[in-house]
Design a protein around this motif. Structure first.
Motif: not given
Length: 176
Positions: A69-86
């Motif tokens: 809650p109220d995280s200062p994080k604006f962006i999350f960078l992910l590789s398409t495959r690593a950002g997959g399931l789960g």
């Protein structure tokens, strides 16, 4: 990059939270450099990043930091495959597919990271495609592939439905 540079400040002003997916970790390196540059310029472009080389603990720490809650994080960078399931990133309301994957299912799974139980805002998806490039052809083929998958699945459902209707008839009793 120019388009992203125009889009992100507008999203930041709206209090959006952004997931940016790329299939190439080298592109994620460039995007990370961009975020650092914007931070040094005084913009609040705090970010998290995970790719295939991120350990399980670091991965979960990044997800928790982004979702708190109220995280200062604006962006999350992910590789398409690593950002997959789960991965559940329901606090994000914007997904940017920076470069599309050859497999359209990978992009759909990437988009699903924000479309999760607990999502409170409408999710917007931006897919960046360069005009008159091979990337445009990849996206066109992926769309055709998805249409074919849908048609095959629908045909399978109809066949199953028809089989169940016929299979419910008992030849000796005549009862359906």
């Amino acid at each position: 990059m120019v388009l992203l540079d125009k889009l992100l400040p507008k999203l930041k002003a709206r209090d959006s939270r952004v997931l940016i997916f790329s299939q190439m970790t080298r592109v994620l390196d460039l995007l990370e450099d961009y975020c650092v540059y914007r931070q040094r310029s005084g913009d609040d472009f705090t970010y998290c990043r995970i790719d295939g080389s991120t350990s399980g603990n670091d991965r979960q720490d990044a997800i928790d930091a982004f979702n708190m809650p109220d995280s200062p994080k604006f962006i999350f960078l992910l590789s398409t495959r690593a950002g997959g399931l789960g991965i559940n990133l329901q606090t994000a309301d914007t997904v940017v597919i920076y470069d599309s994957d050859w497999n359209p299912q990978a992009d759909l799974q990437a988009m699903d990271r924000a479309h999760r139980i607990g999502q409170k805002r409408e999710v917007k998806v931006f897919r960046f495609v360069t005009v008159d490039s091979i990337e445009e052809k990849v996206v066109e083929r992926a769309e055709l592939k998805l249409q074919m998958d849908f048609a095959v699945i629908q045909a399978g459902r109809l066949a199953e439905k028809h089989k169940n209707r016929i299979g419910a008839f008992h030849p000796h009793s005549g009862v359906i």
